[in-house]
Design a protein around this motif. Structure first.
Motif, PDB file in Angstrom:
ATOM      1  N   VAL A  78       0.869  -1.286  -0.022  1.00 33.69           N
ATOM      2  CA  VAL A  78       0.034  -0.011   0.037  1.00 33.69           C
ATOM      3  C   VAL A  78       0.941   1.201   0.011  1.00 33.69           C
ATOM      4  O   VAL A  78       1.623   1.646   1.015  1.00 33.69           O
ATOM      5  N   ASP A  79       0.720   2.209  -1.068  1.00 35.03           N
ATOM      6  CA  ASP A  79       1.745   3.217  -1.324  1.00 35.03           C
ATOM      7  C   ASP A  79       1.759   4.046   0.103  1.00 35.03           C
ATOM      8  O   ASP A  79       2.491   4.558   0.315  1.00 35.03           O
ATOM      9  N   ALA A  80       0.280   4.573   0.592  1.00 36.64           N
ATOM     10  CA  ALA A  80       0.339   5.614   1.455  1.00 36.64           C
ATOM     11  C   ALA A  80       0.929   5.276   2.832  1.00 36.64           C
ATOM     12  O   ALA A  80       1.541   5.911   3.701  1.00 36.64           O
TER      13      ALA A  80
ATOM     14  N   SER B 265     -10.953   4.181   0.277  1.00 37.17           N
ATOM     15  CA  SER B 265     -10.372   4.701   1.662  1.00 37.17           C
ATOM     16  C   SER B 265      -9.233   5.807   1.406  1.00 37.17           C
ATOM     17  O   SER B 265      -8.827   6.132   2.488  1.00 37.17           O
ATOM     18  N   ALA B 266      -9.005   6.033   0.204  1.00 34.98           N
ATOM     19  CA  ALA B 266      -8.115   7.264   0.133  1.00 34.98           C
ATOM     20  C   ALA B 266      -8.641   8.372  -0.426  1.00 34.98           C
ATOM     21  O   ALA B 266      -9.806   8.247  -1.181  1.00 34.98           O
ATOM     22  N   GLN B 267      -7.759   9.630  -0.464  1.00 29.69           N
ATOM     23  CA  GLN B 267      -8.529  10.823  -0.896  1.00 29.69           C
ATOM     24  C   GLN B 267      -7.608  11.432  -1.979  1.00 29.69           C
ATOM     25  O   GLN B 267      -6.537  11.095  -1.800  1.00 29.69           O
ATOM     26  N   GLU B 268      -8.239  12.088  -2.700  1.00 31.49           N
ATOM     27  CA  GLU B 268      -7.422  12.843  -3.825  1.00 31.49           C
ATOM     28  C   GLU B 268      -8.084  13.973  -4.527  1.00 31.49           C
ATOM     29  O   GLU B 268      -9.363  13.902  -4.953  1.00 31.49           O
ATOM     30  N   ARG B 269      -7.840  15.286  -4.176  1.00 34.17           N
ATOM     31  CA  ARG B 269      -8.312  16.658  -4.690  1.00 34.17           C
ATOM     32  C   ARG B 269      -9.723  16.498  -4.116  1.00 34.17           C
ATOM     33  O   ARG B 269     -10.888  16.869  -5.089  1.00 34.17           O
ATOM     34  N   GLY B 270      -9.810  16.177  -3.002  1.00 32.51           N
ATOM     35  CA  GLY B 270     -11.349  16.360  -2.548  1.00 32.51           C
ATOM     36  C   GLY B 270     -12.284  15.203  -2.489  1.00 32.51           C
ATOM     37  O   GLY B 270     -13.492  15.148  -2.309  1.00 32.51           O
ATOM     38  N   ALA B 271     -11.909  14.378  -3.410  1.00 32.90           N
ATOM     39  CA  ALA B 271     -12.764  13.092  -3.783  1.00 32.90           C
ATOM     40  C   ALA B 271     -12.083  11.946  -3.214  1.00 32.90           C
ATOM     41  O   ALA B 271     -10.957  11.797  -2.867  1.00 32.90           O
TER      42      ALA B 271
ATOM     43  N   PRO C 248      -9.830   4.384  -4.502  1.00 33.59           N
ATOM     44  CA  PRO C 248      -9.418   3.033  -3.531  1.00 33.59           C
ATOM     45  C   PRO C 248      -7.809   3.355  -3.707  1.00 33.59           C
ATOM     46  O   PRO C 248      -7.237   4.552  -4.332  1.00 33.59           O
ATOM     47  N   PRO C 249      -7.224   3.041  -2.576  1.00 34.89           N
ATOM     48  CA  PRO C 249      -5.813   3.130  -2.497  1.00 34.89           C
ATOM     49  C   PRO C 249      -4.880   2.703  -3.478  1.00 34.89           C
ATOM     50  O   PRO C 249      -5.200   1.785  -4.246  1.00 34.89           O
ATOM     51  N   LEU C 250      -3.493   3.357  -3.625  1.00 36.23           N
ATOM     52  CA  LEU C 250      -2.715   3.034  -4.635  1.00 36.23           C
ATOM     53  C   LEU C 250      -1.896   2.040  -4.103  1.00 36.23           C
ATOM     54  O   LEU C 250      -1.391   2.114  -2.737  1.00 36.23           O
ATOM     55  N   VAL C 251      -1.801   0.799  -4.779  1.00 36.99           N
ATOM     56  CA  VAL C 251      -1.014  -0.236  -4.247  1.00 36.99           C
ATOM     57  C   VAL C 251       0.154  -0.597  -5.522  1.00 36.99           C
ATOM     58  O   VAL C 251      -0.166  -0.141  -6.638  1.00 36.99           O
TER      59      VAL C 251
END
Length: 248
Positions: A8-10, A96-102, A105-108
């Motif tokens: 999982v990237d984050a 479960s992840a956020q990007e630019r207010g949206a 899915p998480p980056l894996v």
């Protein structure tokens, strides 16, 4: 043979797959669309093929068929329900992840030995259960997972690849191993190459744990000895243990 892992990237969380995939399919969709004017599709009159528009980009999909079985987990930490092994993979398909207010899915990152290191997001997942216990808990899972590749900087891919190789070297050192193991009746096996019958009978995956340091490496042991059906190895067979530098 190395196991597949999802990173999982984050968070850096590592999710190991119980076995290598049964099948692995890669599909590439090029950046090509049918030409259209307004809401109507253009047709090529007098042509053998409709005209198309080259948009660039495209999409790469990876489809994995995986098997999870509670019987292949070391007894000390074996769960009674296979869903305890697959729950974290299901979470990769949640927003479960956020990007630019949206949300998304998480980056894996899919890592398999030294050959595969693919960043992406899980776009679909499905699971079929069998081997149910008396209480209804499934003991085996047949999972299909679709990963959609995403772009990333080249230096980031190389750095993550090096980190994963270093982790694998530390997590699975080559301990002292016997030169051979002998199979005794009923597809069971015990350590030792002299046929003394000592020790308790174990499955081929537990034999791999004894000989190679991990039950997940049962395929490596089978491939090194030309075993087509690991569940039906003739009694009395002596299986050679592959060396650390073997191609398998």
């Amino acid at each position: 043979m190395e196991r597949v892992a999802f990173i999982v990237d984050a968070t850096g969380e590592r999710i190991d797959c119980l076995l290598n995939p049964e099948t692995f399919e890669v599909k590439r969709l090029a950046g090509i669309r049918a030409s259209a004017a307004g809401g109507d599709r253009l047709v090529g009159r007098g042509r053998a093929d409709d005209p198309v528009r080259f948009t660039g980009g495209g999409r790469t999909e990876l489809l994995l068929d995986m098997v999870f079985d509670v019987e292949l987990v070391e007894s000390a930490g074996a769960p009674s329900d296979v869903r305890q092994l697959t729950a974290r993979l299901w979470n990769l398909a949640e927003n479960s992840a956020q990007e630019r207010g949206a949300v998304r899915p998480p980056l894996v990152r899919l890592v398999w030995g030294k050959s595969w290191n693919v960043p992406g997001v899980v776009s679909a997942i499905a699971e079929r259960f069998d081997a149910f216990s008396a209480t209804g808990a499934p003991g085996r899972s047949w999972m299909r997972l679709k990963l959609l590749r995403v772009d990333e900087p080249e230096d980031g891919a190389a750095r993550s690849f090096d980190e994963e190789l270093a982790h694998a070297a530390v997590a699975a050192p080559d301990a002292e191993r016997p030169a051979a193991v002998q199979v005794v009746g009923g597809g069971q096996a015990v350590g030792g190459g002299e046929g003394d019958g000592g020790g308790s009978g174990v499955r081929i995956d537990l034999l791999a744990a004894e000989a190679l340091g991990s039950p997940m490496r049962w395929r490596e042991l089978a491939e090194a000895n030309g075993v087509d059906d690991p569940l039906n190895v003739p009694a009395g067979s002596v299986l050679a243990v592959p060396s650390p530098g073997s191609p398998a």
